[in-house]
Motif scaffolding. Structure first.
Motif, PDB file in Angstrom:
ATOM      1  N   ALA A  14     -16.199  11.756  -6.839  1.00  0.00           N
ATOM      2  CA  ALA A  14     -14.984  11.474  -7.196  1.00  0.00           C
ATOM      3  C   ALA A  14     -14.019  12.432  -6.214  1.00  0.00           C
ATOM      4  CB  ALA A  14     -14.364  10.844  -8.315  1.00  0.00           C
ATOM      5  N   GLY A  15     -13.914  13.378  -6.217  1.00  0.00           N
ATOM      6  CA  GLY A  15     -12.968  15.273  -5.486  1.00  0.00           C
ATOM      7  C   GLY A  15     -13.623  14.414  -4.123  1.00  0.00           C
ATOM      8  N   GLU A  16     -13.916  14.084  -3.609  1.00  0.00           N
ATOM      9  CA  GLU A  16     -14.793  13.526  -2.112  1.00  0.00           C
ATOM     10  C   GLU A  16     -13.547  13.206  -0.312  1.00  0.00           C
ATOM     11  OE1 GLU A  16     -18.165  13.263   1.298  1.00  0.00           O
ATOM     12  OE2 GLU A  16     -18.881  12.007  -1.029  1.00  0.00           O
ATOM     13  N   ALA A  30     -27.061   6.449  11.351  1.00  0.00           N
ATOM     14  CA  ALA A  30     -26.054   5.219  11.185  1.00  0.00           C
ATOM     15  C   ALA A  30     -27.433   4.226  10.055  1.00  0.00           C
ATOM     16  CB  ALA A  30     -26.250   4.274  12.448  1.00  0.00           C
ATOM     17  N   ARG A  31     -27.060   3.722   8.226  1.00  0.00           N
ATOM     18  CA  ARG A  31     -26.766   2.523   7.879  1.00  0.00           C
ATOM     19  C   ARG A  31     -25.538   1.308   7.931  1.00  0.00           C
ATOM     20  NH1 ARG A  31     -26.986   3.094   2.699  1.00  0.00           N
ATOM     21  NH2 ARG A  31     -26.041   5.007   1.795  1.00  0.00           N
ATOM     22  N   ALA A  32     -25.974   0.908   7.443  1.00  0.00           N
ATOM     23  CA  ALA A  32     -25.619  -0.115   7.456  1.00  0.00           C
ATOM     24  C   ALA A  32     -25.443   0.124   5.005  1.00  0.00           C
ATOM     25  CB  ALA A  32     -26.182  -1.748   6.779  1.00  0.00           C
ATOM     26  N   TRP A  33     -24.294  -0.825   5.210  1.00  0.00           N
ATOM     27  CA  TRP A  33     -23.768  -0.621   3.813  1.00  0.00           C
ATOM     28  C   TRP A  33     -22.769  -1.513   3.297  1.00  0.00           C
ATOM     29  CZ3 TRP A  33     -18.507   0.635   3.092  1.00  0.00           C
ATOM     30  CH2 TRP A  33     -18.327   1.284   4.116  1.00  0.00           C
ATOM     31  N   ASP A  34     -22.987  -1.949   2.035  1.00  0.00           N
ATOM     32  CA  ASP A  34     -21.881  -3.103   1.247  1.00  0.00           C
ATOM     33  C   ASP A  34     -20.414  -2.808   0.683  1.00  0.00           C
ATOM     34  OD1 ASP A  34     -23.466  -4.684   3.201  1.00  0.00           O
ATOM     35  OD2 ASP A  34     -25.094  -4.397   1.562  1.00  0.00           O
ATOM     36  N   LEU A  35     -20.872  -1.637   0.235  1.00  0.00           N
ATOM     37  CA  LEU A  35     -19.846  -0.844  -0.935  1.00  0.00           C
ATOM     38  C   LEU A  35     -20.038   0.704  -1.082  1.00  0.00           C
ATOM     39  CD1 LEU A  35     -18.265  -2.467  -3.470  1.00  0.00           C
ATOM     40  CD2 LEU A  35     -20.259  -2.416  -5.145  1.00  0.00           C
ATOM     41  N   VAL A  36     -18.618   0.500  -1.277  1.00  0.00           N
ATOM     42  CA  VAL A  36     -18.400   2.528  -1.617  1.00  0.00           C
ATOM     43  C   VAL A  36     -18.417   2.486  -3.484  1.00  0.00           C
ATOM     44  CG1 VAL A  36     -17.331   4.701  -1.571  1.00  0.00           C
ATOM     45  CG2 VAL A  36     -17.480   3.150   0.788  1.00  0.00           C
ATOM     46  N   CYS A  37     -19.190   3.233  -3.899  1.00  0.00           N
ATOM     47  CA  CYS A  37     -19.317   3.599  -5.532  1.00  0.00           C
ATOM     48  C   CYS A  37     -19.084   4.992  -5.636  1.00  0.00           C
ATOM     49  CB  CYS A  37     -20.202   3.139  -5.925  1.00  0.00           C
ATOM     50  SG  CYS A  37     -21.117   1.713  -5.905  1.00  0.00           S
ATOM     51  N   VAL A  38     -18.178   5.097  -6.308  1.00  0.00           N
ATOM     52  CA  VAL A  38     -17.315   6.172  -6.368  1.00  0.00           C
ATOM     53  C   VAL A  38     -18.212   6.840  -8.340  1.00  0.00           C
ATOM     54  CG1 VAL A  38     -15.520   7.539  -7.019  1.00  0.00           C
ATOM     55  CG2 VAL A  38     -15.327   6.385  -5.087  1.00  0.00           C
ATOM     56  N   THR A  39     -18.556   8.262  -8.038  1.00  0.00           N
ATOM     57  CA  THR A  39     -19.055   8.359  -9.081  1.00  0.00           C
ATOM     58  C   THR A  39     -18.763   9.748 -10.175  1.00  0.00           C
ATOM     59  OG1 THR A  39     -20.966   9.105  -8.167  1.00  0.00           O
ATOM     60  CG2 THR A  39     -21.306   6.934  -8.855  1.00  0.00           C
ATOM     61  N   ASP A  40     -19.140   9.995 -11.045  1.00  0.00           N
ATOM     62  CA  ASP A  40     -18.862  11.385 -11.816  1.00  0.00           C
ATOM     63  C   ASP A  40     -20.027  12.847 -11.084  1.00  0.00           C
ATOM     64  OD1 ASP A  40     -20.234  10.853 -13.985  1.00  0.00           O
ATOM     65  OD2 ASP A  40     -18.881  10.285 -15.061  1.00  0.00           O
ATOM     66  N   ALA A  41     -20.084  14.112 -11.671  1.00  0.00           N
ATOM     67  CA  ALA A  41     -20.963  14.426 -11.770  1.00  0.00           C
ATOM     68  C   ALA A  41     -22.025  14.106 -12.458  1.00  0.00           C
ATOM     69  CB  ALA A  41     -21.268  16.030 -11.988  1.00  0.00           C
ATOM     70  N   GLY A  47     -15.578   3.807 -10.115  1.00  0.00           N
ATOM     71  CA  GLY A  47     -14.567   2.381  -9.169  1.00  0.00           C
ATOM     72  C   GLY A  47     -15.443   2.577  -7.860  1.00  0.00           C
ATOM     73  N   CYS A  48     -14.694   1.327  -7.129  1.00  0.00           N
ATOM     74  CA  CYS A  48     -16.167   0.983  -5.565  1.00  0.00           C
ATOM     75  C   CYS A  48     -14.505   0.517  -4.753  1.00  0.00           C
ATOM     76  CB  CYS A  48     -16.229  -0.350  -6.302  1.00  0.00           C
ATOM     77  SG  CYS A  48     -17.795   0.405  -7.672  1.00  0.00           S
ATOM     78  N   LEU A  49     -15.178   0.629  -3.846  1.00  0.00           N
ATOM     79  CA  LEU A  49     -14.118   0.619  -2.639  1.00  0.00           C
ATOM     80  C   LEU A  49     -15.255  -0.390  -2.203  1.00  0.00           C
ATOM     81  CD1 LEU A  49     -12.672   4.299  -1.880  1.00  0.00           C
ATOM     82  CD2 LEU A  49     -11.293   1.563  -2.707  1.00  0.00           C
ATOM     83  N   SER A  50     -14.996  -1.582  -1.581  1.00  0.00           N
ATOM     84  CA  SER A  50     -14.885  -2.404   0.107  1.00  0.00           C
ATOM     85  C   SER A  50     -14.809  -1.488   1.133  1.00  0.00           C
ATOM     86  CB  SER A  50     -14.303  -3.529   0.250  1.00  0.00           C
ATOM     87  OG  SER A  50     -12.855  -3.641   0.824  1.00  0.00           O
ATOM     88  N   ALA A  51     -15.144  -2.375   2.541  1.00  0.00           N
ATOM     89  CA  ALA A  51     -14.972  -1.403   3.421  1.00  0.00           C
ATOM     90  C   ALA A  51     -13.654  -1.487   4.101  1.00  0.00           C
ATOM     91  CB  ALA A  51     -16.076  -2.020   4.099  1.00  0.00           C
ATOM     92  N   THR A  52     -13.359  -2.826   3.811  1.00  0.00           N
ATOM     93  CA  THR A  52     -12.238  -3.108   4.015  1.00  0.00           C
ATOM     94  C   THR A  52     -10.600  -1.990   3.763  1.00  0.00           C
ATOM     95  OG1 THR A  52     -12.173  -5.638   4.248  1.00  0.00           O
ATOM     96  CG2 THR A  52     -10.060  -4.833   4.332  1.00  0.00           C
ATOM     97  N   GLU A  53     -10.916  -1.238   2.215  1.00  0.00           N
ATOM     98  CA  GLU A  53     -10.212  -0.516   1.189  1.00  0.00           C
ATOM     99  C   GLU A  53     -10.480   0.818   1.602  1.00  0.00           C
ATOM    100  OE1 GLU A  53      -9.983  -3.204  -2.932  1.00  0.00           O
ATOM    101  OE2 GLU A  53     -11.714  -2.310  -2.291  1.00  0.00           O
ATOM    102  N   LEU A  54     -11.576   1.099   2.465  1.00  0.00           N
ATOM    103  CA  LEU A  54     -11.987   2.132   2.767  1.00  0.00           C
ATOM    104  C   LEU A  54     -11.158   2.654   4.231  1.00  0.00           C
ATOM    105  CD1 LEU A  54     -13.620   4.542   2.329  1.00  0.00           C
ATOM    106  CD2 LEU A  54     -15.697   4.046   3.616  1.00  0.00           C
ATOM    107  N   LEU A  55     -11.599   2.147   4.935  1.00  0.00           N
ATOM    108  CA  LEU A  55     -10.737   1.055   6.078  1.00  0.00           C
ATOM    109  C   LEU A  55      -9.632   2.101   6.797  1.00  0.00           C
ATOM    110  CD1 LEU A  55     -13.110  -0.644   8.331  1.00  0.00           C
ATOM    111  CD2 LEU A  55     -12.586   1.915   8.585  1.00  0.00           C
ATOM    112  N   ALA A  56      -8.317   1.473   5.355  1.00  0.00           N
ATOM    113  CA  ALA A  56      -7.008   1.257   5.195  1.00  0.00           C
ATOM    114  C   ALA A  56      -6.596   2.981   5.062  1.00  0.00           C
ATOM    115  CB  ALA A  56      -6.495   0.514   4.161  1.00  0.00           C
ATOM    116  N   LEU A  57      -7.810   4.025   4.294  1.00  0.00           N
ATOM    117  CA  LEU A  57      -7.001   4.905   3.400  1.00  0.00           C
ATOM    118  C   LEU A  57      -6.531   6.062   4.954  1.00  0.00           C
ATOM    119  CD1 LEU A  57      -9.771   4.757   0.380  1.00  0.00           C
ATOM    120  CD2 LEU A  57      -7.768   4.395   0.444  1.00  0.00           C
TER     121      LEU A  57
END
Length: 314
Positions: A14-16, A30-41, A47-57
């Motif tokens: 979460a703090g990254e 390099a590798r393919a992925w479909d979802l960004v999963c945000v976890t705690d320690a 929560g999660c982020l799609s590739a589209t949401e990630l690129l907009a940050l």
């Protein structure tokens, strides 16, 4: 279905920040992925982020604050069909699986979800044709020996044969009515076809609804009954003047119109009710779309038609 977190998702803390994630990815193969999963320690999914949401940050954005906390997820043991249903309902391409403590276990990617939908589609087509569940050699079914094809297809056709005998008995009981007015027999094929068509439509809706929809059975049933009433009313209204013009017989036209209205409702109810009944007894609901439902609709339609003839044309 084989799945893993590493194969389908990027797991981040979460703090990254986005910039730190990009730097980390540049240092890895390099590798393919479909979802960004945000976890705690403790690896609990936040929560999660799609590739589209990630690129907009922006690079300095903390992923924990940007993650979608309402991203759908599934508990362990969820069936493949249910996972596909959840993903479709929420419009997501990948689905995380979390345990009772919220810890991320795996991620179901779009390829796996697509395979589920394709497999279900092929199985439904088999059952619509009255073919029993195929084995792992289903793709070779076209090249199977005739005896193997016979084993898969004959049982349902025997059910249809028995139903055909029942339909013949129904028609034979009204031989005198057909002898008095041969035109009575002219409408049997059309009435049977229309009831089968309405029932097949309802069966298809029921099979998909029971396996992939979040709509309850009561809602499906109420909607189909109303649809059957409307279909019956429209078909009856169209058939009545046509029969009157062609045969000039008011009673015959009334009997045909009534015999269109009633089976339309019954076919909708049977088409929806049989898959639900089979599901209640632990059978695949798609079997309700086979010859068993068809022959029941045929027998009931003929019985209703001749009942209307007896009532209106004594």
């Amino acid at each position: 279905m084989h799945r893993s977190v590493a194969r389908h998702a990027l797991v981040v803390q979460a703090g990254e920040s986005l910039g730190e994630l990009r730097l980390r990815l540049q240092q890895q193969p390099a590798r393919a992925w479909d979802l960004v999963c945000v976890t705690d320690a403790q690896r609990r999914l936040l929560g999660c982020l799609s590739a589209t949401e990630l690129l907009a940050l922006p690079d300095g954005q903390l992923l924990g604050s940007a993650a979608n906390r309402d991203w759908p997820r599934a508990p362990p043991g969820t069936s493949d069909e249910r996972m596909a249903s959840i993903a479709l309902h929420h419009g997501v391409a990948a689905l995380p699986v979390v345990d009772a403590d919220g810890k991320l276990l795996e991620v179901v990617g779009p390829g796996a979800l697509m395979n589920v939908l394709r497999r279900e589609h092929v199985q439904d087509l088999h059952r619509l044709a009255g073919i029993a569940r195929e084995s792992a050699q289903a793709p070779q079914a076209l090249h199977a020996a005739p005896l193997r094809r016979l084993r898969h297809r004959l049982p349902w056709l025997l059910v249809g044969l028995g139903g055909s005998a029942a339909a013949t008995l129904v028609v034979a009981r009204f031989e005198s009515a057909m002898a008095a007015l041969p035109a009575v027999a002219f409408f049997m094929p059309g009435l049977v076809y229309l009831a089968d068509a309405i029932g097949t439509q309802s069966e298809t809706i029921a099979v998909r609804g029971l396996s992939l929809s979040h709509m309850g059975l009561r809602q499906l049933f109420a909607a189909e009954i109303r649809t059957g009433l409307l279909l019956g009313a429209v078909l009856s209204a169209l058939a009545f003047p046509l029969v009157m013009v062609a045969f000039g017989n008011l009673r015959l036209a009334s009997a045909v119109a009534l015999a269109l209205a009633i089976p339309s409702v019954l076919a909708s109810a049977l088409g929806l009710g049989m898959p639900a009944l089979l599901q209640r007894f632990g059978a695949d609901p798609a079997y309700g779309s086979g010859p068993l439902a068809t022959i029941l609709q045929d027998v009931l339609t003929l019985a209703i038609y001749f009942g209307c003839i007896s009532l209106i044309m004594p």
